[in-house]
Design a protein around this motif. Sequence first.
Motif, mmCIF file in Angstrom:
data_model
loop_
_atom_site.group_PDB
_atom_site.id
_atom_site.type_symbol
_atom_site.label_atom_id
_atom_site.label_comp_id
_atom_site.label_asym_id
_atom_site.label_seq_id
_atom_site.Cartn_x
_atom_site.Cartn_y
_atom_site.Cartn_z
ATOM 1 N N LEU A 109 0.839 -1.190 0.000
ATOM 2 C CA LEU A 109 0.000 0.000 0.000
ATOM 3 C C LEU A 109 0.883 1.252 0.000
ATOM 4 N N PRO A 110 1.497 1.588 -1.156
ATOM 5 C CA PRO A 110 2.363 2.763 -1.201
ATOM 6 C C PRO A 110 1.563 4.062 -1.003
ATOM 7 N N ASN A 111 2.223 5.069 -0.468
ATOM 8 C CA ASN A 111 1.562 6.350 -0.225
ATOM 9 C C ASN A 111 1.073 7.003 -1.519
ATOM 10 N N ASN A 112 1.877 6.905 -2.578
ATOM 11 C CA ASN A 112 1.482 7.507 -3.853
ATOM 12 C C ASN A 112 0.211 6.858 -4.406
ATOM 13 N N ALA A 113 0.104 5.550 -4.258
ATOM 14 C CA ALA A 113 -1.083 4.850 -4.738
ATOM 15 C C ALA A 113 -2.310 5.240 -3.921
ATOM 16 N N MET A 114 -2.134 5.398 -2.616
ATOM 17 C CA MET A 114 -3.255 5.831 -1.770
ATOM 18 C C MET A 114 -3.703 7.241 -2.137
ATOM 19 N N LEU A 115 -2.720 8.106 -2.418
ATOM 20 C CA LEU A 115 -3.033 9.468 -2.849
ATOM 21 C C LEU A 115 -3.784 9.446 -4.184
ATOM 22 N N VAL A 168 -11.393 9.366 -6.092
ATOM 23 C CA VAL A 168 -12.696 9.474 -5.428
ATOM 24 C C VAL A 168 -13.156 10.929 -5.424
ATOM 25 N N LEU A 169 -12.249 11.844 -5.108
ATOM 26 C CA LEU A 169 -12.588 13.269 -5.105
ATOM 27 C C LEU A 169 -13.004 13.738 -6.500
ATOM 28 N N PHE A 170 -12.214 13.362 -7.520
ATOM 29 C CA PHE A 170 -12.537 13.758 -8.896
ATOM 30 C C PHE A 170 -13.868 13.160 -9.345
ATOM 31 N N LEU A 171 -14.133 11.931 -8.935
ATOM 32 C CA LEU A 171 -15.408 11.294 -9.282
ATOM 33 C C LEU A 171 -16.579 12.046 -8.656
ATOM 34 N N VAL A 172 -16.438 12.445 -7.403
ATOM 35 C CA VAL A 172 -17.513 13.180 -6.720
ATOM 36 C C VAL A 172 -17.771 14.525 -7.398
ATOM 37 N N VAL A 173 -16.691 15.257 -7.730
ATOM 38 C CA VAL A 173 -16.854 16.563 -8.380
ATOM 39 C C VAL A 173 -17.497 16.401 -9.756
ATOM 40 N N THR A 174 -17.019 15.434 -10.525
ATOM 41 C CA THR A 174 -17.561 15.209 -11.865
ATOM 42 C C THR A 174 -19.030 14.808 -11.811
ATOM 43 N N MET A 175 -19.389 13.921 -10.891
ATOM 44 C CA MET A 175 -20.791 13.512 -10.783
ATOM 45 C C MET A 175 -21.677 14.646 -10.278
ATOM 46 N N ALA A 176 -21.129 15.542 -9.450
ATOM 47 C CA ALA A 176 -21.907 16.704 -8.996
ATOM 48 C C ALA A 176 -22.248 17.606 -10.183
ATOM 49 N N TYR A 177 -21.273 17.857 -11.057
ATOM 50 C CA TYR A 177 -21.550 18.653 -12.256
ATOM 51 C C TYR A 177 -22.536 17.931 -13.172
ATOM 52 N N TYR A 178 -22.344 16.623 -13.330
ATOM 53 C CA TYR A 178 -23.248 15.841 -14.179
ATOM 54 C C TYR A 178 -24.680 15.905 -13.632
ATOM 55 N N TYR A 179 -24.827 15.754 -12.336
ATOM 56 C CA TYR A 179 -26.148 15.812 -11.711
ATOM 57 C C TYR A 179 -26.762 17.202 -11.887
ATOM 58 N N HIS A 180 -25.963 18.229 -11.708
ATOM 59 C CA HIS A 180 -26.461 19.600 -11.834
ATOM 60 C C HIS A 180 -26.931 19.891 -13.262
ATOM 61 N N LEU A 181 -26.222 19.370 -14.249
ATOM 62 C CA LEU A 181 -26.622 19.583 -15.646
ATOM 63 C C LEU A 181 -27.894 18.823 -15.992
ATOM 64 N N GLY A 182 -28.142 17.711 -15.320
ATOM 65 C CA GLY A 182 -29.306 16.890 -15.624
ATOM 66 C C GLY A 182 -30.597 17.387 -15.026
ATOM 67 N N ARG A 183 -30.486 18.313 -14.057
ATOM 68 C CA ARG A 183 -31.693 18.822 -13.408
ATOM 69 C C ARG A 183 -32.457 19.754 -14.337
ATOM 70 N N LYS A 184 -33.747 19.759 -14.174
ATOM 71 C CA LYS A 184 -34.600 20.684 -14.920
ATOM 72 C C LYS A 184 -34.470 22.070 -14.288
ATOM 73 N N PRO A 185 -34.389 23.123 -15.109
ATOM 74 C CA PRO A 185 -34.308 24.465 -14.528
ATOM 75 C C PRO A 185 -35.610 24.841 -13.839
ATOM 76 N N LYS A 186 -35.490 25.566 -12.728
ATOM 77 C CA LYS A 186 -36.673 25.995 -11.995
ATOM 78 C C LYS A 186 -37.348 27.149 -12.722
ATOM 79 N N LYS A 187 -38.659 27.089 -12.780
ATOM 80 C CA LYS A 187 -39.406 28.165 -13.418
ATOM 81 C C LYS A 187 -39.595 29.306 -12.421
ATOM 82 N N ILE A 188 -39.433 30.495 -12.907
ATOM 83 C CA ILE A 188 -39.541 31.674 -12.047
ATOM 84 C C ILE A 188 -40.916 32.301 -12.204
#
Length: 195
Positions: A163-169, A175-195
């Motif tokens: 379990l090298p430190n570089n591999a853990m990093l 995991v961090l990049f996956l969370v950020v990417t999925m957050a943007y993907y989820y945000h783009l998939g939402r329907k815009p709110k009507k005002i």
Amino acid sequence: MCQVCDMASKPHAPLMKKHSQTDLISRLKSRKILGVGGEDDDGEVHRSKISQMLGNETKFALREPIGLRVWIFVSAVGFTAMALMALVFPNHLYEVVFEEELSTTSISVRLYGGALLSLALIMWNGLYTAEKVIIQWTLLSEACYFAVQFLVTSITLVEIGILPNNAMLLLLSRVLFLVVTMAYYYHLGRKPKKI
């Protein structure tokens, strides 16, 4: 046979051009009947029935999530840099992650670099498009890559038994990049709110 010759030599009547196609009032009536040209429920004005059916993506540029273009740019630069490193210095890339020398041929790391370069091209394309669907597919491709890389690296580390430190990093960053990417993907998939 003589009748055929008479019909062939008989002059045809000149074709009459319909003036209703150039008449502005007739065009407006036709557009009204087709249901184009006016505003729909979302306030969009469609120029044709096709754009009305397929949707108009021009208003997307105004409601883009904050930081989306920066994230796609950073991803494109990162994918390009990793791809070039894997193509040019495959042994060094392997040694940095797993902290041991590559015992087999470096062709597998170079193939990995080629796949990364292909994904980088998708990222660069996603950076310059205004189409919401293309940006969503770009983000989904990136998320799939991060998920697969996390799984493959985890399985490889378990098989090696270290379990090298570089591999853990690397795993934590994926995991961090996956969370950020999925957050943007989820945000783009939402329907815009009507005002």
